[in-house]
Design a protein around this motif. Sequence first.
Motif, mmCIF file in Angstrom:
data_model
loop_
_atom_site.group_PDB
_atom_site.id
_atom_site.type_symbol
_atom_site.label_atom_id
_atom_site.label_comp_id
_atom_site.label_asym_id
_atom_site.label_seq_id
_atom_site.Cartn_x
_atom_site.Cartn_y
_atom_site.Cartn_z
ATOM 1 N N THR A 67 -1.240 5.123 4.711
ATOM 2 C CA THR A 67 -1.631 4.238 3.611
ATOM 3 C C THR A 67 -2.335 2.973 4.071
ATOM 4 O O THR A 67 -2.729 2.163 3.225
ATOM 5 C CB THR A 67 -0.394 3.846 2.785
ATOM 6 O OG1 THR A 67 0.539 3.173 3.638
ATOM 7 C CG2 THR A 67 0.258 5.072 2.182
ATOM 8 N N ARG A 68 -2.502 2.772 5.375
ATOM 9 C CA ARG A 68 -3.189 1.569 5.852
ATOM 10 C C ARG A 68 -3.895 1.900 7.150
ATOM 11 O O ARG A 68 -3.299 2.458 8.075
ATOM 12 C CB ARG A 68 -2.184 0.438 6.058
ATOM 13 C CG ARG A 68 -2.777 -0.853 6.627
ATOM 14 C CD ARG A 68 -3.146 -1.830 5.544
ATOM 15 N NE ARG A 68 -3.392 -3.160 6.096
ATOM 16 C CZ ARG A 68 -4.612 -3.647 6.393
ATOM 17 N NH1 ARG A 68 -5.693 -2.927 6.151
ATOM 18 N NH2 ARG A 68 -4.738 -4.860 6.890
ATOM 19 N N ALA A 120 -6.497 5.511 2.181
ATOM 20 C CA ALA A 120 -6.951 4.277 2.819
ATOM 21 C C ALA A 120 -8.332 4.493 3.412
ATOM 22 O O ALA A 120 -8.693 5.610 3.796
ATOM 23 C CB ALA A 120 -5.975 3.834 3.908
ATOM 24 N N TYR A 127 1.263 1.287 -6.075
ATOM 25 C CA TYR A 127 0.313 0.716 -5.125
ATOM 26 C C TYR A 127 -0.059 -0.712 -5.490
ATOM 27 O O TYR A 127 -0.236 -1.052 -6.657
ATOM 28 C CB TYR A 127 -0.935 1.598 -5.118
ATOM 29 C CG TYR A 127 -2.106 1.066 -4.321
ATOM 30 C CD1 TYR A 127 -2.261 1.410 -2.984
ATOM 31 C CD2 TYR A 127 -3.062 0.241 -4.898
ATOM 32 C CE1 TYR A 127 -3.343 0.942 -2.248
ATOM 33 C CE2 TYR A 127 -4.143 -0.230 -4.169
ATOM 34 C CZ TYR A 127 -4.280 0.128 -2.851
ATOM 35 O OH TYR A 127 -5.346 -0.336 -2.129
ATOM 36 N N GLY A 146 -8.632 2.252 -4.314
ATOM 37 C CA GLY A 146 -8.163 1.253 -3.380
ATOM 38 C C GLY A 146 -9.334 0.694 -2.590
ATOM 39 O O GLY A 146 -10.268 1.419 -2.238
ATOM 40 N N THR A 203 0.821 -1.204 0.000
ATOM 41 C CA THR A 203 0.000 0.000 0.000
ATOM 42 C C THR A 203 0.859 1.260 0.000
ATOM 43 O O THR A 203 0.401 2.321 -0.423
ATOM 44 C CB THR A 203 -0.928 0.016 1.225
ATOM 45 O OG1 THR A 203 -0.138 -0.133 2.409
ATOM 46 C CG2 THR A 203 -1.928 -1.118 1.149
ATOM 47 N N LEU A 242 -4.064 -3.792 -7.047
ATOM 48 C CA LEU A 242 -4.973 -4.231 -5.995
ATOM 49 C C LEU A 242 -5.333 -5.702 -6.148
ATOM 50 O O LEU A 242 -5.572 -6.184 -7.249
ATOM 51 C CB LEU A 242 -6.261 -3.396 -6.061
ATOM 52 C CG LEU A 242 -7.416 -3.900 -5.200
ATOM 53 C CD1 LEU A 242 -7.192 -3.530 -3.746
ATOM 54 C CD2 LEU A 242 -8.749 -3.354 -5.693
ATOM 55 N N ASP A 261 -10.765 -1.741 0.679
ATOM 56 C CA ASP A 261 -10.487 -2.439 1.928
ATOM 57 C C ASP A 261 -11.746 -3.174 2.365
ATOM 58 O O ASP A 261 -12.837 -2.600 2.399
ATOM 59 C CB ASP A 261 -10.043 -1.467 3.025
ATOM 60 C CG ASP A 261 -9.135 -2.150 4.036
ATOM 61 O OD1 ASP A 261 -9.533 -3.185 4.582
ATOM 62 O OD2 ASP A 261 -8.019 -1.634 4.266
ATOM 63 N N ASP A 271 3.286 -6.467 1.786
ATOM 64 C CA ASP A 271 2.022 -6.411 2.508
ATOM 65 C C ASP A 271 2.009 -7.490 3.587
ATOM 66 O O ASP A 271 2.626 -8.550 3.424
ATOM 67 C CB ASP A 271 0.857 -6.614 1.540
ATOM 68 C CG ASP A 271 -0.418 -5.939 2.022
ATOM 69 O OD1 ASP A 271 -0.419 -5.412 3.150
ATOM 70 O OD2 ASP A 271 -1.418 -5.949 1.286
ATOM 71 N N THR A 275 -1.717 -4.644 -3.282
ATOM 72 C CA THR A 275 -2.053 -5.310 -2.026
ATOM 73 C C THR A 275 -1.953 -6.814 -2.178
ATOM 74 O O THR A 275 -1.928 -7.349 -3.284
ATOM 75 C CB THR A 275 -3.484 -4.955 -1.568
ATOM 76 O OG1 THR A 275 -4.417 -5.386 -2.570
ATOM 77 C CG2 THR A 275 -3.645 -3.472 -1.336
#
Length: 868
Positions: free
Chosen positions: A656-657, A597, A446, A540, A439, A489, A542, A754, A448
């Motif tokens: 970023t996370r 994020a 970028y 992005g 990330t 991603l 999550d 990651d 993941t």
Amino acid sequence: MPIQEYTFISRLIAAASRSSAAVARPFTLAIAMSMAATSLSPAQFRPFPGGPPEVSAIFGLGLRWQLANPYGIVKNEEQTQWNAGRIHDLAFSAGGGVLSASNTGGVWLTFPDGNSISLSRDWDNPDIISLTSDPTRRDHFYAACGADDVPTSIGALYETDTRAAIPLIAPWRKVNLPPGSATVYRVLVEPTRRRLIIACEGGVWWANIPFPGFSYAWKEASGDYIPGRYASIGMSSAGILTARSVNGRGGAAIFTGLFTGAGAGTNLTLTKAKIPSVVADTAVMRRITVAACESQPQFAYASVVDSNGAIYRILASTNGGKVWTGRGGEPPPIPGDRGSGGPLHQISVAPGNPNWVGFGLLFPTWSKNGGSTWDTLGVFGGKFLSYLHSDIHEIYFDRDDPDRIWIASDGGIASSPDFGATFETFYNEKIANLGFLSTFGLREWYGTFSKSPAASGVVGGGLQDNGNVYSILDGYTPWRLQENCDGGLMQFMPNGSALFFNNGNGNDPVHQSDWDPATSRLKDIADLPLTTTKKGIRIGVDRVRTPTWRNKAGQLMFATGGDNAYIYGLFANDDGSDAQWHPVVSWVNTFGQGVCATASATGDPIFVSSCGPEGEKIFIATPSPEDVGPVLGGGPTGEITELPRPGDANPNAALTRLVDLDGKLLYGMVDVWNTIDGAHPKGLGWLIRSRDGGNRWDTLPLPREYYYGMDVDANALPARVFAASDENVYASEDGGTNFYAADYGLPRVPHGADLRFASDMDGDNLYLSTYGWSVWRARVPARRLPIVFRIPDRFPRYPFAPKPSLANFPSIATPSQASLVPFLDSTPSQVSPNDPGNPMPDLPPSNNPPSNNPPTNPPPGNIPPSAN
């Protein structure tokens, strides 16, 4: 597995079916005996021989990492076509093995049957630029190291230890370098007097090769020599052949050199070569590489690129490099530029034929007439072979087999036994050097990594220049490609479907593939529409930790994301079907400030971090369940509120996370771009924690490094917190109040990418994707009362404490309940992170991370753009 358990005997039998001159080189008895006993099944194969001893009785409470998948990327159903990670250079052992210089994963030795082992697990710098063999001794090799995609990498040089019984397999010896050398690009062994010459960021240096175990006494070149970056070096009839490369206008030049002075020569004197202005404009020339024909060294060639990294000229010389002329057009028809795998592209000449010249940028090209015309290897019917990889670093003409060509590329190793009529890529089958993204996209961009909660053993992630891949971690299933080009991603949903996008495909939105349990494969790629426009979005993503929040249509919010205008939820039916994006919050964002994020425990609230000119900022959003169009309907009616900053508004900082455990307990990962300086040579980053929904933030007690991965095990109370930097993995048993090193079993510098914790049908596991060493897995044990160890020198290093002598081992102390700091040298008490006696270095006050230098490159507004 000890070295003595390997053998070539069974591998020779397996290799018999691969009849080619490349595998017909005689195996030396020493190498054959060094690989002892039986053939290894896929599940048994271990690419890291001679690893740390089994110490389960001692380390039963800690994490023990193992390589999760030793394979490369399979490209066909027959499993005869393979890709690996980026390979810069090749060399060849007397026993028929192929040595490969992995971009960030060290040196690998590949056997004729496709099995590979790492030769550099314990190196301080596994970022290999080139390999060189000593022409006077076939078991003597050099590996040059330095910065390419890893900006924190420093120059280094390793050599095989010829004192060992089997130098190639024994631990390599780190060579002392001259001050200021930095990245070492190329190495040359001058055989007459056994001198070593290096071309590096800090110029051209040479030394007599000492007796094994002694230090090198370096001297810098002289004469017309100008200090600077020298990216290539070779031998010609005129002596040493080298070239100075530049970033700006002026200063690029080619030199020839001789050893002058009394006796055998005490100075390397360089003379500037003549390049007529009608041949090339030296103000346009940037990076230069040179090579000469081994059998007829008066014939030399040079590749010259311009400021874009595109080919500017191919130069040729018939007097060893003293005078140069142009070949193949202005510019020659060789496609590619600096986006074709970076700047490391080396020209080459066949050892026995001065007319055969190889060079590649985007594709492998070669000339059969001294550079006058060029052909592309691997093109049939107007198309480049799908299992060959673009972005070429070097084309190698085999010294022992004049019909064989080797290619080192971003996809690993390829070889043609018949000048390009057919190709072999099985060498990549078990080179575990895949470069996964993170990330924090400092290295490339970028990306993941993710573990499927619905399918046993299924993981996936985005790779540098090798697309998005997935696999089942069962010991014999290779990585499979889901989407090509530059990865990005990869996120698995609760129903097993995978969300992903690719950095190399322009502005393609987030796609979805469903998992097919019947075939154990991801299905075809499908678009994820946006409810109001039916067009997808590129953001992005999550995953919502425990989806419970529904929109007006009754669909669950399974994931979150955001851009400069809206915060989105990914809504689907309970079984994951009919997935679509829905804007749930609209917000006014500063120009250039974008979402870095998002995180949500249940779907409401949603925590959002943004980064840009105003630095890292955090918000809390309450989503709207109304299906309101973002334009015609006035936008969603959800609310968003800014929370207190976790830092000091550093414009280079990016959060970023984010991890949201329950709407109150939050963790975040912050990094500051462009902080590689004397004070922070490994970068500047930290972890933050809030226990009250983001109203107050604490800085957790970790060393100042770049952090690429972070995750939390919420099953335990207090929560376990894990963080991965470039070199280290840290774990906390008490919610982040104290940390200990948790990198047992990993390579010395794993280049953590990651980091994801998963508690599912496969148990409690921690998964570490790396930028150059593929994926590693560690079982997270059930919580017990931690103990404190004194670690002897023969076990892996733990950076927070000095290593005691072996005489003190084993010594076990029981800590107080209030202090959980394993691996310190004495029984700890409760220690303040800023106490002078605390062994954790460089800790700022909890609410005031340090500022840094003014920005030179602002952080990304949303998802960092592709570097390709």
